[in-house]
Design a protein around this motif. Structure first.
Motif, PDB file in Angstrom:
ATOM      1  N   TYR A 134       0.827  -1.209   0.000  1.00  0.00           N
ATOM      2  CA  TYR A 134       0.000   0.000   0.000  1.00  0.00           C
ATOM      3  C   TYR A 134       0.863   1.263   0.000  1.00  0.00           C
ATOM      4  O   TYR A 134       0.514   2.267  -0.630  1.00  0.00           O
ATOM      5  CB  TYR A 134      -0.922  -0.003   1.207  1.00  0.00           C
ATOM      6  N   GLY A 166      -7.382   2.772  -5.594  1.00  0.00           N
ATOM      7  CA  GLY A 166      -8.582   1.960  -5.416  1.00  0.00           C
ATOM      8  C   GLY A 166      -8.827   1.001  -6.571  1.00  0.00           C
ATOM      9  O   GLY A 166      -9.103  -0.183  -6.363  1.00  0.00           O
ATOM     10  N   ASN A 217      -6.260  -1.955  -6.733  1.00  0.00           N
ATOM     11  CA  ASN A 217      -6.561  -3.036  -5.796  1.00  0.00           C
ATOM     12  C   ASN A 217      -7.855  -3.749  -6.147  1.00  0.00           C
ATOM     13  O   ASN A 217      -7.990  -4.952  -5.906  1.00  0.00           O
ATOM     14  CB  ASN A 217      -6.645  -2.466  -4.373  1.00  0.00           C
ATOM     15  N   THR A 256     -14.693  -5.358  -4.540  1.00  0.00           N
ATOM     16  CA  THR A 256     -14.051  -4.638  -3.440  1.00  0.00           C
ATOM     17  C   THR A 256     -15.028  -4.391  -2.308  1.00  0.00           C
ATOM     18  O   THR A 256     -14.692  -4.575  -1.126  1.00  0.00           O
ATOM     19  CB  THR A 256     -13.492  -3.289  -3.942  1.00  0.00           C
ATOM     20  N   ALA A 257     -16.246  -3.979  -2.653  1.00  0.00           N
ATOM     21  CA  ALA A 257     -17.261  -3.714  -1.633  1.00  0.00           C
ATOM     22  C   ALA A 257     -17.574  -4.970  -0.824  1.00  0.00           C
ATOM     23  O   ALA A 257     -17.798  -4.900   0.394  1.00  0.00           O
ATOM     24  CB  ALA A 257     -18.530  -3.182  -2.288  1.00  0.00           C
ATOM     25  N   VAL A 279     -15.557  -7.349  -0.018  1.00  0.00           N
ATOM     26  CA  VAL A 279     -14.482  -7.559   0.954  1.00  0.00           C
ATOM     27  C   VAL A 279     -14.627  -6.595   2.126  1.00  0.00           C
ATOM     28  O   VAL A 279     -14.505  -6.984   3.301  1.00  0.00           O
ATOM     29  CB  VAL A 279     -13.108  -7.388   0.281  1.00  0.00           C
ATOM     30  N   VAL A 280     -14.891  -5.316   1.811  1.00  0.00           N
ATOM     31  CA  VAL A 280     -15.055  -4.313   2.860  1.00  0.00           C
ATOM     32  C   VAL A 280     -16.226  -4.674   3.766  1.00  0.00           C
ATOM     33  O   VAL A 280     -16.130  -4.614   5.008  1.00  0.00           O
ATOM     34  CB  VAL A 280     -15.274  -2.910   2.242  1.00  0.00           C
ATOM     35  N   MET A 281     -17.341  -5.065   3.178  1.00  0.00           N
ATOM     36  CA  MET A 281     -18.521  -5.428   3.962  1.00  0.00           C
ATOM     37  C   MET A 281     -18.264  -6.662   4.814  1.00  0.00           C
ATOM     38  O   MET A 281     -18.696  -6.729   5.978  1.00  0.00           O
ATOM     39  CB  MET A 281     -19.701  -5.674   3.022  1.00  0.00           C
ATOM     40  N   GLN A 282     -17.556  -7.630   4.250  1.00  0.00           N
ATOM     41  CA  GLN A 282     -17.272  -8.862   4.983  1.00  0.00           C
ATOM     42  C   GLN A 282     -16.410  -8.587   6.205  1.00  0.00           C
ATOM     43  O   GLN A 282     -16.694  -9.043   7.316  1.00  0.00           O
ATOM     44  CB  GLN A 282     -16.570  -9.854   4.054  1.00  0.00           C
ATOM     45  N   VAL A 283     -15.363  -7.812   5.998  1.00  0.00           N
ATOM     46  CA  VAL A 283     -14.438  -7.502   7.093  1.00  0.00           C
ATOM     47  C   VAL A 283     -15.136  -6.661   8.156  1.00  0.00           C
ATOM     48  O   VAL A 283     -15.016  -6.920   9.359  1.00  0.00           O
ATOM     49  CB  VAL A 283     -13.191  -6.761   6.559  1.00  0.00           C
ATOM     50  N   ALA A 284     -15.886  -5.632   7.710  1.00  0.00           N
ATOM     51  CA  ALA A 284     -16.568  -4.754   8.657  1.00  0.00           C
ATOM     52  C   ALA A 284     -17.601  -5.525   9.475  1.00  0.00           C
ATOM     53  O   ALA A 284     -17.704  -5.358  10.702  1.00  0.00           O
ATOM     54  CB  ALA A 284     -17.232  -3.604   7.908  1.00  0.00           C
TER      55      ALA A 284
END
Length: 360
Positions: A134, A186, A189, A301-302, A304-309
């Motif tokens: 990053y 963004g 990735n 990407t969304a 992954v973000v939703m899963q982690v959050a």
């Protein structure tokens, strides 16, 4: 390079003047890149296999992926070599945008190459530590944003265009740097996250690249830009040649990457192609349209973000596995079905993105 040669020959043989037409050179770049990919591809696969540059597979992923272990990876290097060679052959090398896109593509490809090399050498799927990956992405993304901001000659080159509304233009000022940085890092990735199934990432990249190539041509043509009421960006039309090279190289790579893959793109290709799409979109001032056409990348990407959050906040997972293409695999969709349906989705999104040029 060949553009200069054809310019010289055109003085004696008028037929060679056809190479001065941007549309013709774009089509030639597609064919050139496709031909180079098909010729070089077997050699690259053979060399990677001989040196045992095989893809390590995570043991926490779908069990169907275990058969992919050992498939030659770092195949994205083939795409980059072909794109760069083709662009240098048919592009206008005095064009600053051409060099900007090429350098960004190679820079992000370099990050991916280091990541892939560490994965192969250490035989694990971690590669380059996330903080270093990053950090380098941020450095190159910020440098590109600053370069484009400082070399902008017209207000339109730093304004944010809102699709579907012909009169909505947001002057970003120095905020252009922030927006450009976020789009480049963004999208780089996002494409990388999408590259998890055979051919899943490369054909959508080709489709989006084709859409951006058309927009670049229109934005660089004063009459078309005026008619469509989009920003006229002088010299941006030359990026159509780069996009043509990306299309040809991507299709050539797909010949070997289609299910079951003979070669895997790896981060060297995914990070570079994502950054390339982003820079082209930024230059032609269609970042929001990029998000529409590249909706598949955004969705991946969304997820992954939703899963982690969700897991961190509630201890529960929204999807069976993220990115979302793995969710559908674990629901029982065969890999080819996931791939083709996501391709169809991308085609629809690209058409919607292109429709914004007229629906204002």
């Amino acid at each position: 390079m060949l553009l200069w040669l054809t310019e010289y020959i055109a003085q004696f043989v008028s037929a060679f003047s056809v190479f001065q037409y941007l549309t013709f050179r774009t089509m030639v770049s597609v064919v050139t890149a496709l031909g180079l990919s098909l010729m070089i591809g077997p050699f690259v696969i053979d060399r990677l296999s001989r040196h045992q540059i095989g893809q390590p597979i995570r043991d926490d992923g779908p069990s169907s992926h275990l058969d992919k272990a050992g498939t030659p990876t770092m195949g994205g290097a083939l795409i980059l070599i072909v794109i760069v060679a083709t662009t240098l052959l048919w592009g206008e090398l005095a064009n600053r945008y051409v060099w900007t896109v090429l350098l960004v593509t190679l820079a992000f490809g370099g990050i991916g190459w280091v990541d892939d090399y560490r994965k192969v050498r250490q035989r694990n799927s971690d590669g380059l530590p996330a903080r270093w990956k990053y950090a380098w992405q941020s450095a190159f993304g910020l440098a590109t944003a600053l370069l484009l901001y400082m070399t902008a000659e017209l207000p339109a080159e730093t304004d944010l265009i809102v699709p579907f509304f012909k009169a909505v233009v947001i002057p970003l000022g120095v905020g252009f740097v922030v927006v450009t940085y976020l789009v480049i890092v963004g999208m780089s990735n996002a494409v990388n996250l999408t590259d998890g199934l055979d051919g899943l990432a490369i054909l959508p990249t080709v489709m989006v690249g084709a859409g951006l190539g058309l927009i670049a041509y229109l934005a660089g043509h004063v009459e078309f830009a005026s008619y469509l009421q989009i920003p006229y960006i002088p010299e941006a039309g030359e990026l159509a040649v780069f996009c043509g090279a990306l299309i040809g190289a991507g299709l050539g790579f797909l010949w070997f990457n289609t299910y079951p893959a003979q070669i895997i793109m790896g981060d060297v290709g995914a990070l570079a192609l994502g950054a390339a799409l982003a820079v082209v979109a930024v230059i032609v001032r269609h970042e929001i349209v990029l998000l529409i056409m590249g909706g598949l990348f955004v969705m991946e990407t969304a997820s992954v973000v939703m899963q982690v959050a969700s897991f961190r906040l509630t201890g529960r997972r929204i999807f069976r596995m993220a990115p979302i293409h793995h969710h559908f695999e674990l629901k029982g969709w065969p890999e080819p079905r996931v791939i083709v349906r996501f391709w169809i989705l991308t085609l629809v999104l690209v058409l919607i993105g292109l429709s914004t040029l007229k629906l204002r």
